[in-house]
Structures are given as C-alpha cells and as structure tokens.
Motif scaffolding. Structure first.
Motif, short mmCIF file in Angstrom:
data_model
loop_
_atom_site.label_atom_id
_atom_site.label_comp_id
_atom_site.label_asym_id
_atom_site.label_seq_id
_atom_site.Cartn_x
_atom_site.Cartn_y
_atom_site.Cartn_z
N MET A 1 36.14 42.58 33.94
CA MET A 1 37.12 41.52 34.20
C MET A 1 38.22 41.96 35.15
N SER A 2 38.07 43.13 35.75
CA SER A 2 39.15 43.62 36.63
C SER A 2 39.17 42.91 37.97
N TRP A 3 38.28 41.90 38.15
CA TRP A 3 38.41 41.07 39.34
C TRP A 3 39.76 40.35 39.34
N VAL A 4 40.30 40.12 38.14
CA VAL A 4 41.63 39.51 38.05
C VAL A 4 42.67 40.46 38.64
N ASP A 5 42.57 41.75 38.30
CA ASP A 5 43.51 42.74 38.82
C ASP A 5 43.35 42.90 40.33
N LEU A 6 42.10 42.85 40.80
CA LEU A 6 41.87 42.96 42.24
C LEU A 6 42.50 41.78 42.97
N GLY A 7 42.31 40.58 42.42
CA GLY A 7 42.92 39.41 43.04
C GLY A 7 44.43 39.52 43.12
N LEU A 8 45.05 39.98 42.04
CA LEU A 8 46.50 40.16 42.03
C LEU A 8 46.94 41.21 43.05
N GLU A 9 46.16 42.27 43.15
CA GLU A 9 46.46 43.34 44.12
C GLU A 9 46.45 42.79 45.55
N LEU A 10 45.45 41.99 45.87
CA LEU A 10 45.34 41.43 47.22
C LEU A 10 46.44 40.41 47.49
N VAL A 11 46.78 39.63 46.48
CA VAL A 11 47.87 38.66 46.65
C VAL A 11 49.17 39.39 46.94
N ALA A 12 49.45 40.45 46.19
CA ALA A 12 50.67 41.24 46.42
C ALA A 12 50.65 41.89 47.80
N GLN A 13 49.48 42.35 48.22
CA GLN A 13 49.37 43.06 49.49
C GLN A 13 49.60 42.14 50.68
N PHE A 14 49.11 40.90 50.58
CA PHE A 14 49.21 40.00 51.73
C PHE A 14 50.37 39.02 51.63
N THR A 15 51.05 38.98 50.49
CA THR A 15 52.26 38.14 50.37
C THR A 15 53.41 39.05 49.95
N ASP A 16 53.76 39.00 48.68
CA ASP A 16 54.75 39.94 48.15
C ASP A 16 54.61 39.99 46.64
#
Length: 339
Positions: A169-184
């Motif tokens: 289920m760490s796809w959720v963590d990956l999604g959050l990581e990418l959101v933080a990386q490309f936004t804030d």
C-alpha cells in the motif's frame, strides 16, 4: 503562479494491482483540486496506459488505456504499481522494459512500488542503486538482482531519478512524495488530511515480521532452527549448537549463514524480537515480563535490540499497533516510559 504540467504515466502492466493503478490517478486528481484552490492551477496530467500496447505502433509509443490519444513522447514521471502475480512481475513485456529505459534516458523519474521493483530492476537501471521493495520479497529480490542494494527496512527511498516504495500500500506514500516534490509540503499535508492518511515519516521495518527460511535443503540446519523455535528464550551458545549436530563451530557457522542468510546470534535476536512483538500485541504483560519471556535479563539490551530490528521502541510499537489507553499507564507499560 501556474506551473508547467507534470506528465505522470502509470503503467497498467499485466498483473498490476488495480487499486493502486486507479488510486494513484485519483490521488493526483485530488492534488490538482487542492492546487486549483490555492491558485496554482492543475499541476498533474495523469495518464493510465495499458503497457501491452507499447510497441504495437511503428513508433513504439503505444496508446492510452482509454484510447483517447497517444502517450506524450516524454513523461516527467513513470510509475510501476505493485503486482500480486509472480509470473507477471518476473516476466514483464520486453517492450515495457525498453520503454521505461527510453523514458529514463529522456529525463523521467522512474518509480516502483512493492513487486514493481522486480520489473524496474530488469531494465538494469537499478544496478548499483539502493532500493526498497516489500520486506517479504527482499530475499528473493536480492538473490535475483545481486548488483542492486536492497534496504527493505525503508518504506520509501528517493534517489532523485529513481524512487522505490516498499509495501503493497506504499503507493499512497509514493503519491504523497511526488506531490510534495512537484508542489510543496503544504499541499502534500493537506492531501494527507483529506485522505486521512499519515504524512509523517514511517519505516517498513515497523511492519516487518521475521519469517525464517526453512526450505533451503540443509536438514541439519533445519533441525537447529526447529530447536531455536522451541528454546528461543533459553541461553544459547553457538559452540553448543555446533556440538549438538556434530560440527565444528566454523563449519556450523558457514552452513547456518549459507542456509538462513543470518549469523546464529542475529537469527536468535530476530526470533526473540518477533516473539516479543507478538506478546506486546496479544497480552497485557509489563515491559519487564515481555523481556524476560523472550530471554532477556538486561532491559537496556532488549530495548536496544528491539529498536535496531523494528525501528521503534517497545512503547512506540504498542502505541502504533495496539494503542495505549489511560488505564494502561500503570502496570503494563510504565517501564517502557523511561526505557
């Protein structure tokens, strides 16, 4: 200020976990909603595509799963979701591997989740890299890809152009990581609150269970493992174990490590800590009693070993997986407060 769109390709390869494929797309959809509310415009352009179509055209670009158009020539991010079928992630379509390599060469960040790391490793892009995968798959991954450094204790490893996430289920963590990386980080935390998921730092070691290898074919070592399973709380010395099976200590150590992947002392420590975790989850024993029951007389040594193997203190483990109510403050966990 509106930012350029980030094109993210989610590979719907054979056997891919559908909940992750669609869940990632919906996660970026919600992130876009938050970005619009903050006046940032839509940041993410998400494309779910059927990887089986790759190479079906002369240019080898394939089409979107929806059939509404082609994939962009280059993506900023490529994601390989988890997979539950070993014959799927061990034998991915060659066209998919070629396409991933081309995307990475063009500057894309390539990501994998859980068994998706097996697919990504077959491109050769992970050679010499430190990556993570599901803790239950780590040994098989390490054996299959010895040129890759596996750290299955980590839930997510961001190595700039390669991001790997471990748990199913760490796809959720990956999604959050990418959101933080490309936004804030504020957008990421707001998304986490909306989804009601933990955005704090976590480790895969929090969730790992010790499952000893018993199918290695060395019957002598299997017998020793059975003994350790029965007598894990008793004082045990490598010399005594070797004598019991009529081997020299050196030969015993070599065969034990070859069969289990661990030195006997480390094996016993993992076995004892696994038993301690089970006691913490299923009983109301005080910290001292748990330590004694699994063979530790020194509370400090037990706590240090517990933290090293699980990544958290016994009290933190209990709070995470059992919960600690006001009535438990006296009697069951008091000793952990200062440990």
């Amino acid at each position: 200020m509106t930012k350029p769109a980030i094109h993210i390709g989610i590979a719907h390869y054979p056997g891919a976990l559908l909940s992750a494929v669609q869940g990632l797309a919906e996660q970026f959809f919600l992130a876009n909603r938050i970005c619009r509310e903050r006046g940032m415009g839509e940041i993410f352009q998400t494309i779910v595509f059927d990887s089986r179509q790759l190479g079906s055209d002369e240019d080898g670009r394939g089409e979107e799963d929806s059939g509404e158009g082609r994939l962009p020539d280059t993506l900023q991010v490529v994601i390989l979701p988890p997979c539950l079928e070993d014959d799927a992630y061990l034998e991915p379509p060659p066209a998919l591997l070629d396409w991933i390599t081309r995307q990475h060469r063009g500057g894309a960040i390539v990501c994998s989740v859980c068994a998706g790391a097996f697919v990504l490793a077959q491109t050769g892009l992970l050679n010499g890299r430190r990556v993570t995968t599901h803790w239950a798959l780590a040994d098989a991954f390490a054996a299959r890809f010895p040129q890759v450094r596996v750290d299955s204790g980590k839930l997510l490893i961001n190595d700039t152009d390669i991001i790997t996430a471990g748990g199913l289920m760490s796809w959720v963590d990956l999604g959050l990581e990418l959101v933080a990386q490309f936004t804030d980080s504020q957008v990421m935390r707001q998304l986490g609150k909306y989804l009601i998921v933990d955005t704090g730092a976590r480790e895969q070691s929090y969730y790992r269970s010790f499952t000893p290898k018993l199918d290695h074919g060395d019957e002598v070592i299997v017998g020793v493992q059975h003994q350790l399973q029965r007598e894990f709380s008793q004082p045990l010395k490598v010399r005594d174990l070797a004598m019991q099976v009529h081997l020299t200590e050196r030969t015993f150590l070599r065969r034990f490590v070859s069969a289990t992947g661990l030195k006997p002392t480390h094996y016993i420590q993992r076995l004892r800590i696994q038993k301690a975790c089970e006691l913490i989850e299923t009983s109301a024993l005080a910290f001292e009693r748990v330590a004694e029951n699994v063979g530790y007389e020194d509370l400090s040594a037990f706590r240090k070993t517990f933290v090293r193997i699980t990544g958290q203190t016994p009290r933190e483990f209990k709070k995470r997986f059992v919960g600690i109510g006001p009535g438990q403050r006296n009697g069951t966990v008091t000793a952990e407060d200062g440990a």
